[in-house]
Scaffold this active site. Structure first.
Site, short mmCIF file in Angstrom:
data_model
loop_
_atom_site.label_atom_id
_atom_site.label_comp_id
_atom_site.label_asym_id
_atom_site.label_seq_id
_atom_site.Cartn_x
_atom_site.Cartn_y
_atom_site.Cartn_z
N GLY A 14 11.37 -4.31 0.09
CA GLY A 14 10.20 -4.12 0.96
C GLY A 14 9.34 -5.38 1.00
O GLY A 14 9.08 -5.97 -0.04
N THR A 128 5.96 -6.85 -4.18
CA THR A 128 5.99 -5.45 -3.70
C THR A 128 4.57 -4.91 -3.74
O THR A 128 3.82 -5.22 -4.68
CB THR A 128 6.91 -4.56 -4.56
OG1 THR A 128 6.60 -3.19 -4.27
CG2 THR A 128 6.74 -4.77 -6.06
N ILE A 129 4.22 -4.10 -2.75
CA ILE A 129 2.86 -3.53 -2.77
C ILE A 129 2.71 -2.47 -3.85
O ILE A 129 1.61 -2.10 -4.21
CB ILE A 129 2.48 -2.91 -1.40
CG1 ILE A 129 3.43 -1.75 -1.03
CG2 ILE A 129 2.43 -3.96 -0.31
CD1 ILE A 129 2.90 -0.86 0.10
N ASP A 132 4.83 -1.54 -9.22
CA ASP A 132 5.68 -0.74 -10.12
C ASP A 132 6.57 -1.60 -11.02
O ASP A 132 7.62 -1.17 -11.47
CB ASP A 132 6.52 0.26 -9.31
CG ASP A 132 7.39 -0.43 -8.27
OD1 ASP A 132 7.27 -1.66 -8.08
OD2 ASP A 132 8.20 0.27 -7.63
N ARG A 165 -15.59 17.28 7.72
CA ARG A 165 -14.17 17.53 7.47
C ARG A 165 -13.71 16.91 6.15
O ARG A 165 -14.40 16.06 5.58
CB ARG A 165 -13.34 16.88 8.58
CG ARG A 165 -13.25 17.70 9.83
CD ARG A 165 -12.41 16.97 10.85
NE ARG A 165 -12.39 17.70 12.10
CZ ARG A 165 -12.13 17.15 13.27
NH1 ARG A 165 -11.89 15.87 13.38
NH2 ARG A 165 -12.13 17.89 14.36
N MET A 172 1.37 4.78 0.26
CA MET A 172 2.65 4.35 -0.32
C MET A 172 2.51 3.99 -1.81
O MET A 172 1.40 3.96 -2.34
CB MET A 172 3.18 3.15 0.45
CG MET A 172 3.89 3.50 1.72
SD MET A 172 4.71 2.03 2.36
CE MET A 172 5.73 2.78 3.64
N GLY A 173 3.61 3.68 -2.42
CA GLY A 173 3.61 3.30 -3.83
C GLY A 173 4.92 3.71 -4.50
O GLY A 173 5.09 3.56 -5.70
N ARG A 174 5.81 4.26 -3.71
CA ARG A 174 7.07 4.80 -4.24
C ARG A 174 6.74 5.75 -5.39
O ARG A 174 5.91 6.63 -5.20
CB ARG A 174 7.99 3.67 -4.67
CG ARG A 174 9.46 3.98 -4.43
CD ARG A 174 10.33 2.84 -4.91
NE ARG A 174 10.44 1.77 -3.98
CZ ARG A 174 11.35 1.69 -3.00
NH1 ARG A 174 12.23 2.64 -2.86
NH2 ARG A 174 11.39 0.67 -2.19
N GLU A 225 2.53 8.95 -2.32
CA GLU A 225 3.77 9.42 -1.71
C GLU A 225 4.80 9.86 -2.76
O GLU A 225 5.74 10.59 -2.45
CB GLU A 225 4.39 8.33 -0.83
CG GLU A 225 4.92 7.13 -1.61
CD GLU A 225 5.79 6.20 -0.78
OE1 GLU A 225 6.20 6.55 0.33
OE2 GLU A 225 6.06 5.08 -1.27
#
Ligand code: ADP
Ligand code: F6P
Length: 354
Positions: A14, A128-129, A132, A165, A172-174, A225
């Site tokens: 990614g 990678t964002i 991890d 509301r 994201m973050g796997r 996620e």
């Protein structure tokens, strides 16, 4: 010591903001040592296909500030096969590439280890964002991605306030909750759901009802996620049904992976790129470059990959056999440090979200 004439640089897995800053740093550092640089396009796919061109000093001008990667990225299953590896090694020979800097995540590092074992010394940069890669306190792109999330959630909060509301936001973050946890604190989320901690939905419903009774109009819930793609949409429905607060679901997805890198990622990527080339030229290989407590350091890729497994509780039989007792102790201490940080952040988030 091996004399380097030409090295390659590639981005794989990614993409992440700051990869270009790293490519620029690698290129300019190598050239400053009189070593040529080849840009390998589309990650390991380009290495297999020979999709390779020289990178000169001016070829990496005006990229430091741009997101994405000028070398493009790819996921390349063929590289995991003996046949694919053979083609990649042949390409290195054909283009006289003596070593490679591979920018990507843990999959990319596994590939770099295999390539090193086949005679092409490699060094990995954590791009990678997801944040991890446990061996580094921060991965290239993580800080920028979090700032993008914060900017977007701030916008959502405006409309939540107008309409009374709740927004449930999936980020994201796997498998890693780092992005969700930190952005949850930074946006004052009512709750944060990440894989690392058990999430108490009843507590959240109670909190929303209570705060609503005190006049609170807007609610933000950040979900990683890693909890599965059905979790956040389901939670959205459950919040509305149980609390009576109208609720909307937003999945940020890939938008968070794009955009210009911020100062932190530009500086870190530049330092890591320079450091990686210096390590390679000193004769070192099979390393991942890390940021630890503000310093740029290197860690053996095999150590980094097993450290990740230990942190995720996924150690397999025999994983620790190749390491000394001192290394294992140091891994355990590192895992404890990261877990303590996550716990402390989670507690802060909980205490402040009233
Ligand atoms: P990331 O580097 O972001 O973790 P991937 O897991 O998709 O992304 O890995 C990027 C690429 O690295 C893969 O497409 C493949 O070419 C290579 N790779 C991944 N795992 C391995 C492995 N076990 N052995 C060799 N190469 C691998
Ligand atoms: O690893 C970066 C990442 O964006 C993860 O956060 C996400 O789970 C995954 O990649 C998405 O992969 P793809 O780009 O293949 O959709």
């Amino acid at each position: 010591m091996k004399k380097f004439r030409r090295i390659g640089v590639l981005t794989s897995g990614g993409d992440a903001p700051g990869m270009n800053a790293a490519i620029r740093a690698v290129t300019r550092t190598a050239i400053s040592y009189g070593v040529e640089v080849m840009g390998i396009y589309r990650g390991y796919s380009g290495l297999i296909d020979g999709d390779i061109s020289p990178l000169a000093i001016r070829d990496v001008s005006n990229i430091l500030n741009h997101g994405g990667t000028i070398l493009y990225s790819d996921r390349c299953p063929e590289f995991k096969t003996e046949e694919g590896m053979k083609k990649a090694v042949d390409t290195c020979r054909k283009f006289n590439i003596d070593g490679i800097i591979a920018i990507g995540g843990d999959g990319t590092f596994r590939g770099a280890t295999d390539l090193t074992a086949h005679g092409v010394p490699c060094i990995g940069l954590p791009g990678t964002i997801d944040n991890d890669i446990t061996s580094t306190d921060s991965t290239i792109g993580y800080d920028t991605a979090m700032n993008t999330v914060v900017e977007l959630v701030d916008k959502l909060r405006d409309t939540c306030e107008s309409h009374a509301r709740c927004s449930v936001v999936e980020v994201m973050g796997r498998g890693a909750g780092d992005i969700a946890l930190n952005t949850g604190i930074a946006t004052g989320a009512t709750a944060i759901a990440i894989p690392e901690f058990k999430f108490d939905e009843d507590e959240l419903f109670k909190k929303i009802k209570h705060s609503k009774g005190l006049g609170k109009r807007n609610f933000i819930v950040i979900v990683s996620e890693g909890l599965g793609s059905d979790y956040a949409p389901g939670l959205t429905e459950r919040i509305e049904k149980t609390t009576g607060v109208e609720c909307r679901f937003a999945r940020f997805g890939h938008v968070v992976r794009g955009g210009n890198p911020n100062l932190f990622d530009r500086v870190m990527a530049s330092r890591m790129g320079e450091f990686a080339v210096k390590c390679l030229f000193k004769g070192e290989s099979n390393l991942v470059i890390c940021r630890r407590h503000g310093d740029i350091v290197s860690t053996d890729i095999s150590y980094a990959l097993i450290l990740d497994r230990m942190y995720k509780g996924k150690l397999q039989d025999g994983d620790l056999d190749a390491f000394t007792p001192e290394q294992i102790d140091s891994m355990k201490a590192h895992v404890e440090e990261k877990k303590a940080l996550m716990t402390s952040l989670y507690e802060t988030a909980d205490r402040l979200s009233l």
